[in-house]
Scaffold this motif. Structure first.
Motif, PDB file in Angstrom:
ATOM      1  N   CYS A 248       0.776  -1.345  -0.040  1.00 37.50           N
ATOM      2  CA  CYS A 248       0.203  -0.112   0.023  1.00 37.50           C
ATOM      3  C   CYS A 248       0.938   1.438   0.070  1.00 37.50           C
ATOM      4  N   VAL A 249       1.969   1.110   0.855  1.00 34.19           N
ATOM      5  CA  VAL A 249       2.947   2.398   0.854  1.00 34.19           C
ATOM      6  C   VAL A 249       3.440   2.715  -0.483  1.00 34.19           C
ATOM      7  N   ALA A 250       3.968   1.526  -1.117  1.00 32.58           N
ATOM      8  CA  ALA A 250       4.682   1.584  -2.403  1.00 32.58           C
ATOM      9  C   ALA A 250       3.573   2.139  -3.388  1.00 32.58           C
ATOM     10  N   ASP A 251       2.508   1.588  -3.352  1.00 30.03           N
ATOM     11  CA  ASP A 251       1.537   2.433  -4.360  1.00 30.03           C
ATOM     12  C   ASP A 251       0.965   3.438  -4.214  1.00 30.03           C
ATOM     13  N   ILE A 252       0.878   4.087  -2.856  1.00 30.32           N
ATOM     14  CA  ILE A 252       0.694   5.294  -2.616  1.00 30.32           C
ATOM     15  C   ILE A 252       1.915   6.530  -3.127  1.00 30.32           C
ATOM     16  N   ILE A 253       3.015   5.988  -3.117  1.00 28.61           N
ATOM     17  CA  ILE A 253       4.204   6.597  -3.603  1.00 28.61           C
ATOM     18  C   ILE A 253       4.228   6.583  -4.986  1.00 28.61           C
ATOM     19  N   GLY A 354      17.467   2.213  12.197  1.00 25.12           N
ATOM     20  CA  GLY A 354      17.985   2.215  10.874  1.00 25.12           C
ATOM     21  C   GLY A 354      16.985   2.498   9.708  1.00 25.12           C
ATOM     22  N   THR A 355      17.684   2.720   8.638  1.00 24.28           N
ATOM     23  CA  THR A 355      16.723   3.037   7.561  1.00 24.28           C
ATOM     24  C   THR A 355      16.898   2.097   6.325  1.00 24.28           C
ATOM     25  N   ILE A 356      15.791   1.542   5.871  1.00 25.23           N
ATOM     26  CA  ILE A 356      15.956   0.690   4.831  1.00 25.23           C
ATOM     27  C   ILE A 356      15.199   1.028   3.542  1.00 25.23           C
ATOM     28  N   PRO A 357      15.387   0.479   2.285  1.00 27.71           N
ATOM     29  CA  PRO A 357      14.451   0.664   1.071  1.00 27.71           C
ATOM     30  C   PRO A 357      13.023   0.310   1.839  1.00 27.71           C
ATOM     31  N   ARG A 358      12.203   1.096   1.408  1.00 32.15           N
ATOM     32  CA  ARG A 358      10.886   0.514   1.655  1.00 32.15           C
ATOM     33  C   ARG A 358      10.347  -0.671   1.350  1.00 32.15           C
TER      34      ARG A 358
ATOM     35  N   GLU B  65      14.560   3.049  -8.731  1.00 28.55           N
ATOM     36  CA  GLU B  65      13.297   2.344  -8.133  1.00 28.55           C
ATOM     37  C   GLU B  65      12.232   3.522  -7.940  1.00 28.55           C
ATOM     38  N   PRO B  66      11.388   3.506  -8.677  1.00 28.59           N
ATOM     39  CA  PRO B  66      10.337   4.953  -8.781  1.00 28.59           C
ATOM     40  C   PRO B  66       9.860   4.705  -7.326  1.00 28.59           C
ATOM     41  N   GLU B  67       9.258   3.729  -6.928  1.00 24.83           N
ATOM     42  CA  GLU B  67       8.512   3.508  -5.743  1.00 24.83           C
ATOM     43  C   GLU B  67       9.359   3.831  -4.623  1.00 24.83           C
ATOM     44  N   GLU B  68      10.739   3.659  -4.513  1.00 26.10           N
ATOM     45  CA  GLU B  68      11.730   3.957  -3.387  1.00 26.10           C
ATOM     46  C   GLU B  68      12.015   5.629  -3.562  1.00 26.10           C
ATOM     47  N   LEU B  69      11.799   6.264  -4.829  1.00 28.13           N
ATOM     48  CA  LEU B  69      12.120   7.627  -5.004  1.00 28.13           C
ATOM     49  C   LEU B  69      13.356   7.978  -4.966  1.00 28.13           C
ATOM     50  N   VAL B  70      14.331   7.006  -5.566  1.00 30.69           N
ATOM     51  CA  VAL B  70      15.597   6.967  -5.689  1.00 30.69           C
ATOM     52  C   VAL B  70      15.993   6.672  -7.039  1.00 30.69           C
ATOM     53  N   LEU B  71      17.233   7.305  -7.565  1.00 31.69           N
ATOM     54  CA  LEU B  71      17.633   7.304  -8.829  1.00 31.69           C
ATOM     55  C   LEU B  71      19.016   7.194  -8.776  1.00 31.69           C
ATOM     56  N   SER B  72      19.858   6.092  -8.970  1.00 35.39           N
ATOM     57  CA  SER B  72      21.351   6.031  -8.856  1.00 35.39           C
ATOM     58  C   SER B  72      21.848   6.162 -10.629  1.00 35.39           C
ATOM     59  N   ARG B 184      17.628  11.760  -4.929  1.00 33.97           N
ATOM     60  CA  ARG B 184      16.138  11.708  -4.476  1.00 33.97           C
ATOM     61  C   ARG B 184      15.192  12.221  -5.515  1.00 33.97           C
ATOM     62  N   VAL B 185      14.269  11.323  -5.842  1.00 37.92           N
ATOM     63  CA  VAL B 185      13.380  11.973  -7.114  1.00 37.92           C
ATOM     64  C   VAL B 185      12.033  12.190  -6.419  1.00 37.92           C
ATOM     65  N   LEU B 186      11.047  12.730  -7.217  1.00 36.65           N
ATOM     66  CA  LEU B 186       9.702  13.028  -6.639  1.00 36.65           C
ATOM     67  C   LEU B 186       8.469  13.074  -7.675  1.00 36.65           C
ATOM     68  N   PRO B 187       7.377  12.651  -7.483  1.00 39.13           N
ATOM     69  CA  PRO B 187       6.337  12.492  -8.466  1.00 39.13           C
ATOM     70  C   PRO B 187       6.180  13.785  -9.059  1.00 39.13           C
ATOM     71  N   ARG B 188       5.965  13.812 -10.421  1.00 39.64           N
ATOM     72  CA  ARG B 188       5.723  15.193 -11.186  1.00 39.64           C
ATOM     73  C   ARG B 188       4.281  15.379 -10.901  1.00 39.64           C
ATOM     74  N   PRO B 189       4.101  16.599 -10.657  1.00 37.47           N
ATOM     75  CA  PRO B 189       2.631  17.148 -10.176  1.00 37.47           C
ATOM     76  C   PRO B 189       1.891  16.919 -11.588  1.00 37.47           C
TER      77      PRO B 189
END
Lengths: 497, 395
Positions: A248-253, A354-358, B65-72, B184-189
């Motif tokens: 759900c968290v992944a889909d929200i983002i 700690g922080t992890i990839p979601r 990984e778009p869901e992680e909002l991270v781009l390497s 860090r990346v973010l959703p485009r409005p």
């Protein structure tokens, strides 16, 4: 104390009376504590497992006094540990036997409320919440909100780069601080940044944020303030599995939503919070998710309806949208008191950070459950789901021999797991002394040497807060080039802890 | 390792960079790190012996990984490739990377992500979404010492060790050669609209903008154009943008007629503001002045008394682009800006003027000395040069 710290300098210890006299001279007999009975108040910070009486405590009122104290200590080779409100959870303000605690509690004034430029200039001892309180009547607030915000100081927030539950949308401390006044160990007063939206030269302000009091003593902070959102609404969601909540968290983002806050609690944390406060959390679920939207009504309503649809699609078995401010605060009350609530389940608990990839949450929790069985200690989890910051709370009883050591070993294994899945050792509490010896899990000798060279540029004698963050104590001159041969470093004779 | 024209060194990986540094060490020469070369004119007159270290071959997205909002990605990756990959997943770099190729007369050169991070200039959305430095999570690099090191990570919330990524942003490759970045990346409005307010005096227009920014209507960008119009941008979900737009209109209706533009038309306007297109086609000297927003109009008025100039105010007034005929105005511009705690970059100038003036804003003595010590911690032999900085001079 099982923790190894730099060996006290016998010359400094034996000159204690003279050092206290010198500090009294600088502070004109107002604000120097030198008797052991009164020093007990400073023997630890929020990480109470470690305690140490300092040599003395100095409580200056002005930047000039801070500069004179630092110069005085530098001349005599006396170590200095700066301290704000002493709420660090990683031992960042843990004293040294041969070190002076420089307490900033008397720097407690707001110097400038500049609404036109939307900034506040505050002394470092002002509390985090104190800034918001000062601008509330004008419709503004200061965004970073660590749970300790009633007590923790803004100077300490800068030193630790503190977070909070609204980081995903509003950033950490470092993203909200525009300038500082900093006194170096030489007693030099520097101004980094200011009221502009960028600063010239190397980003020294950026490196000071999160440097854990090792580069300089902050005597003034300029923060950006934001207009308070018109409304905030939250959804309280319950899921039959951690996996479905994580999806759900992944889909929200993935759906293009950046919630103002998004917090998850596992079953044990939920039970504890509900038993403590009776806020109406569902008890027949494996994970509870709180998702908050803020802004104008149309924004909140739209975001929450999207969130509700995504939750339903992911099999949420419980869903409630707040219909009043009172109800929204009730949703949060349980989460915000999760630590003390878990504390009621057990005589002691050990809080990890700690922080992890979601996306790895379900896997990490499953591995953690295996560890929990192996160590024979329960663990409750609260999770800043928006930014991947995980707070496992390990329950133990310090009065049972061996349990503290087991809890610490369990904690270290969790943090190694965080690194293994692509995360980091600490998301917001800092390295301090607590995670210091785990730094090699994330960084090579060379990586750490490069960080230490930055420390050397600010404090070549290593007198500011030594023994924190870095697992090895190097003298700056020896950092010229780090030779690593067959996994061994060049100076085996140096203290390692 | 291939060697291209102009004797640039074109490394393919970190090992090649180490080799190039070792060679420079042996010869006692220095290197100048470049990406696409669009901002080369800002990096000063490098020593004659300096060779270019062209990172354009160290290119490509390594993990998204778009869901992680991270781009390497690798440092030499062209910005337009990055933006295309992000757009495909409805995301963006929220700091709004500007393209100064036209402004700086760099023709068809392609900005790279390494150049964006190394120079550290953010676009119009900096006002609401943060600076370049706020979006760099971690990196891999080779220091001026020739040592490979890394710092930070691939997660948003991380306080493990010093935040060395902040030092890399805006250091112009003078500390280390960054090879890999995590951003860090973010959703485009989903939707955007811009309200254009009738031309007026800059100080009045900027006061109006500050009122909008003090409201909780989440203005994402705000500018005052050289023709005196104000532009106020709203972004987000359509229902939310439209409601906020109504409220902003109510706020400004007493200030004359308002015009709203949406979506592509709005985006095009902001691309021009971000890239300073209005000054791209003339030959004037261009300054980039950073100020507390309330002081912007005062500073520009003071400068205009002595030298004719036109101004584009971005970031709600906190960033001023000044175009002026006079190429000997450094003391004037920097002097007026510093009265209010501001600072100024000389972005475009004839080569003759560049020789007289340091490109980057000068620092005070204490910060200069500290910066020099930081520099020698990374690059003690000065193999990577001073870039646009002159920590030794004070103009």
């Amino acid at each position: 104390m099982s923790l190894r710290m730099p060996l006290p300098d016998p010359a400094v210890l034996s000159a204690r009376a003279e050092i206290i006299k010198g500090l009294r001279r600088i502070l004109e007999n107002d604000g120097v504590i030198g008797d052991d009975e009164s020093l007990v108040a400073y023997e630890s910070d929020g990480l109470t497992a470690y305690r140490q009486l300092p040599l003395a405590v100095a409580l200056p009122r002005t930047t000039g006094q801070v500069a004179r104290i630092l110069r005085f200590c530098k001349e005599r080779g006396v170590k200095v540990v700066a301290r704000g409100a002493g709420t660090s959870l990683s031992g960042g303000a843990l004293p040294l036997a041969d070190g002076v605690i420089l307490g900033l509690s008397r720097f407690n004034r707001i110097l400038d409320i500049d609404l036109e430029n939307r900034v506040v200039v505050a002394q470092p001892g002002v509390t985090n919440l104190g800034i918001t309180e000062a601008v509330k009547k004008h419709g503004f607030y200061y965004a970073p909100d660590p749970s300790s915000q009633i007590a923790c100081s803004i100077g300490g927030n800068v030193a630790e780069n503190s977070g909070g539950v609204h980081c995903l949308k509003y950033g950490l401390t470092t993203n909200n601080v525009l300038g500082v006044e900093l006194v170096t160990m030489d007693g030099e007063i520097l101004r980094l940044g200011g009221k502009t939206l960028d600063a010239p030269g190397y980003d020294l302000l950026g490196i000071v944020n999160g440097s854990e009091g090792m580069l300089g003593v902050i005597t003034e902070v300029t923060v950006r303030i934001l207009p308070r959102p018109q409304h905030a609404r939250a959804a309280l969601l319950g899921f039959p599995s951690v996996e479905s909540a994580g999806q759900c968290v992944a889909d929200i983002i993935g759906g293009g939503i950046v919630p103002a806050g998004m917090e998850m609690m596992d079953r044990l944390a939920t039970l504890a919070a509900e038993e403590f406060l009776h806020v109406g959390y569902p008890l027949d679920v494996e994970a509870v998710l709180i998702v908050e939207a803020d802004g104008i009504d149309a924004e909140c309503d739209h975001v929450l309806s999207l969130v509700n649809d995504i939750a339903t699609k992911n099999g949420a078995v419980f869903s409630r949208l707040s219909n009043s401010e009172d109800e929204r605060l009730r949703f949060w009350a349980g989460r915000k008191s999760a630590f003390p609530a878990v504390g009621r389940l057990s005589p002691d608990y050990y809080c990890m950070d700690g922080t992890i990839p979601r996306g790895r949450l379900a896997y990490v929790l499953q591995r953690m459950n295996e560890m929990s069985e192996r160590y024979g200690l329960r663990v409750a989890n609260v999770f800043h789901a928006g930014d991947g910051n995980l707070h496992p709370l390990i329950l133990y009883n310090a009065n049972e021999p061996g349990q503290l050591e087991r809890a610490e070993a369990f904690g270290a294994e969790i943090l190694r797991l965080c690194v293994e899945v692509g995360g980091v050792l600490t998301g917001e509490h800092g390295v301090g002394v607590e995670k210091r010896d785990l730094m090699p899990e994330m960084f090579s000798e060379i990586d750490l040497a490069q960080q230490m060279r930055v420390k050397c540029a600010f404090d070549p004698d290593g007198l500011l807060n030594p023994g924190k963050v870095f697992p090895h104590l190097h003298r700056c001159a020896e950092l010229g080039r780090v030779h690593v041969h067959a996994g061994r470093v060049a100076h085996p004779e140096l203290p390692r802890f | 390792m291939e060697t291209g024209t102009r004797e640039a060194i074109r490394p393919g990986n970190a090992d090649d960079i180490q080799a190039a540094l070792a060679e420079a060490d042996a010869a006692g020469t220095s290197l100048r790190v470049t990406g696409g070369g669009t901002r080369r004119s800002l990096t000063g007159s490098a020593a004659a012996s300096a060779r270019e270290l062209d990172l354009s071959a160290i290119s490509g997205i390594t993990n998204y990984e778009p869901e992680e909002l991270v781009l390497s990605l690798r440092a030499g990756t062209p910005l337009r490739d990055v933006e295309a990959a992000l757009a495909e997943r409805g995301q963006m770099l929220a700091f709004d990377p500007p393209d100064y190729a036209a402004l700086l007369g760099a023709g068809a050169a392609r900005t790279t992500i390494g150049g964006i991070v190394g120079s550290g200039f953010a676009g119009s959305r900096r006002l609401s979404a943060g600076n370049v430095r706020d979006h760099v999570l971690g990196f891999d690099a080779v220091s001026g010492r020739g040592e490979k090191f890394r710092a930070g990570g691939r997660v948003i919330k991380n306080v493990t060790g010093y935040d060395l990524a902040k030092l890399m942003v805006g250091s112009w490759g003078t500390l280390a050669v960054v090879t890999d970045l995590s951003l860090r990346v973010l959703p485009r409005p989903q939707y955007e609209a811009t309200l254009l307010v009738e031309p007026g005096d800059a100080s009045v227009a900027l006061a109006g903008i500050r009122t909008a920014l003090a409201s909780p209507l989440e203005v994402s960008c705000a500018a005052c154009l050289p023709d005196g119009r104000s532009a106020i941008r709203l972004e987000g979900f359509r229902a939310s943008v439209e409601e906020r737009q109504r409220q902003i209109i109510r706020m400004f209706e007493s200030r004359g007629s308002l015009r709203a533009i949406e979506e592509a038309e709005s985006a095009a306007l902001w691309r021009d503001i971000r890239d300073v297109a209005v000054f791209a086609s003339d030959a004037r000297v261009v300054w980039r002045v950073s100020l507390p927003s309330q002081s912007a109009a005062t500073v520009v008025a003071a400068i205009a008394k002595s030298a004719a100039c036109s101004a584009l105010y971005d970031w709600g007034g906190s960033l001023v682009w000044l175009a002026m005929q006079d190429d000997a105005s450094a003391d004037l511009v920097r002097g007026e800006a510093s009265k209010f705690g501001g600072h100024a970059w000389l972005m475009r100038a004839p080569a003759t003027a560049r020789e007289q003036v340091v490109t980057a804003p000068p620092l005070d003595a204490g910060t200069t000395a500290l910066s020099r010590r930081i520099k020698s911690g990374f690059d003690p032999q000065n193999r990577l040069g001073d870039g646009p900085f002159a920590f030794g001079k004070n103009r």
